[in-house]
Design a protein around this motif. Structure first.
Motif, short mmCIF file in Angstrom:
data_model
loop_
_atom_site.label_atom_id
_atom_site.label_comp_id
_atom_site.label_asym_id
_atom_site.label_seq_id
_atom_site.Cartn_x
_atom_site.Cartn_y
_atom_site.Cartn_z
N SER A 85 6.60 -10.61 6.18
CA SER A 85 6.37 -10.10 4.82
C SER A 85 6.78 -11.10 3.75
O SER A 85 6.13 -11.21 2.71
N ILE A 107 0.87 -0.65 8.51
CA ILE A 107 0.50 -0.17 7.18
C ILE A 107 1.28 -0.93 6.12
O ILE A 107 0.73 -1.32 5.08
N GLU A 108 2.56 -1.19 6.37
CA GLU A 108 3.40 -1.90 5.40
C GLU A 108 2.83 -3.30 5.11
O GLU A 108 2.72 -3.71 3.95
N ASP A 111 -0.42 -3.00 3.11
CA ASP A 111 -0.16 -2.64 1.72
C ASP A 111 0.36 -3.84 0.91
O ASP A 111 -0.07 -4.07 -0.23
N ARG A 112 1.27 -4.58 1.51
CA ARG A 112 1.84 -5.73 0.79
C ARG A 112 0.77 -6.80 0.52
O ARG A 112 0.72 -7.38 -0.56
N ASN A 114 -2.47 -6.25 0.33
CA ASN A 114 -3.43 -5.69 -0.62
C ASN A 114 -2.90 -5.76 -2.05
O ASN A 114 -3.62 -6.15 -2.97
N ASN A 115 -1.62 -5.40 -2.23
CA ASN A 115 -1.03 -5.40 -3.57
C ASN A 115 -1.01 -6.81 -4.15
O ASN A 115 -1.27 -7.03 -5.34
N GLN A 118 -4.49 -7.85 -5.08
CA GLN A 118 -4.93 -7.11 -6.26
C GLN A 118 -4.51 -7.83 -7.54
O GLN A 118 -5.28 -7.95 -8.50
N HIS A 152 -6.17 3.92 6.97
CA HIS A 152 -5.34 3.62 5.79
C HIS A 152 -5.93 2.44 5.01
O HIS A 152 -6.02 2.48 3.77
N ILE A 153 -6.31 1.39 5.74
CA ILE A 153 -6.89 0.20 5.10
C ILE A 153 -8.19 0.57 4.39
O ILE A 153 -8.43 0.20 3.24
N ASN A 156 -7.17 2.88 1.30
CA ASN A 156 -6.16 2.47 0.32
C ASN A 156 -6.08 0.97 0.03
O ASN A 156 -5.40 0.58 -0.91
N CYS A 157 -6.73 0.16 0.84
CA CYS A 157 -6.58 -1.30 0.68
C CYS A 157 -7.94 -1.92 0.38
O CYS A 157 -8.56 -2.55 1.25
#
Length: 235
Positions: A85, A107-108, A111-112, A114-115, A118, A152-153, A156-157
């Motif tokens: 990460s 998922i973590e 999400d990281r 993707n954020n 973004q 999830h991806i 949400n991603c």
């Protein structure tokens, strides 16, 4: 023709023969881990465009090498190692021509990534890595959990483009004819396609390395990651 280019052409010819039998399209990622930039440039000039690295530090250094930047303008880098990460920002901001991260397994992590993407208004190709042999020392999500990660991806991603699935074969099967890891990944693709009404041809399977890439293609791999057969043994 140089030894490296000769090795590359031998592998590409074999991939062509096997993929024609299967009527599939197979992409070669040349795994350049520990190998010098000069070798990468030589293979680039021989026609290879996709290269893979296992470590962020090495990928960052090589992708920013002046010779790579000036001579290999459309090189494409795949990251095939475990992504920590704390190195997400580095791989996304300091690696020119990053094409795909093949090792998304939580998922973590999704999400990281993707954020971070973004904030940069970027998208990135990824594969979901599945631990098909359930070996504790190996990365990858468990087979029973991969569909929830995919969902999830998907929901949400939006910056992540999930192209398919990836596995590293069992460490115990390196020199055997065991195809169980490949069969697990093939079954995962079937589950994914059945659930989301997808065509099998739309889901990439990254499996097979120097020791077993031929068998991987024979059973359906669309991406093979070959290092030592091209570059020679690692020291």
């Amino acid at each position: 023709m140089s030894k490296l280019a000769d090795n590359l052409n031998t592998i590409l010819q074999r991939i062509k023969e096997l993929s024609e039998l299967n009527q599939t399209s197979v992409r070669l990622i040349a795994i350049s881990k520990t190998k010098p930039v000069e070798d990468i440039i030589e293979l680039y000039h021989a026609g290879q465009r996709y290269f893979g690295e296992n470590y962020v530090d090495e990928l960052e250094k090589k992708s920013n090498d002046n010779l790579i930047l000036t001579q290999c303008s459309d090189i494409r880098w795949h990251f095939v190692g475990h992504l920590q990460s704390n190195k997400i920002n580095r791989i996304l901001t300091r690696v020119p021509n990053l094409d795909c991260i093949q090792t998304i397994d939580s998922i973590e992590l999704a999400d990281r990534l993707n954020n971070n993407l973004q904030k940069q208004s970027k998208t990135l190709n990824i594969l979901i890595q599945i631990n098909t042999s359930n070996e504790q020392q190996k990365s990858g999500i468990e087979q029973k959990d991969f569909l929830s990660l995919y969902e999830h991806i998907k929901l949400n991603c939006k910056q992540l483009i999930c192209q398919g699935l990836m596995t590293i074969g069992s460490l115990d099967n390196v020199n055997t004819e065991d195809e169980s890891d490949f069969q697990v990944l093939i079954q995962c693709r079937k589950e994914l396609c059945d659930k989301y009404n997808l065509s099998i041809n739309d889901i990439e399977l990254s499996m097979g390395m120097s020791n077993d890439y031929e068998r991987a293609i024979q059973v359906g791999s669309t991406i093979v990651r070959v290092g030592s057969l091209i570059f020679g043994v690692r020291h």
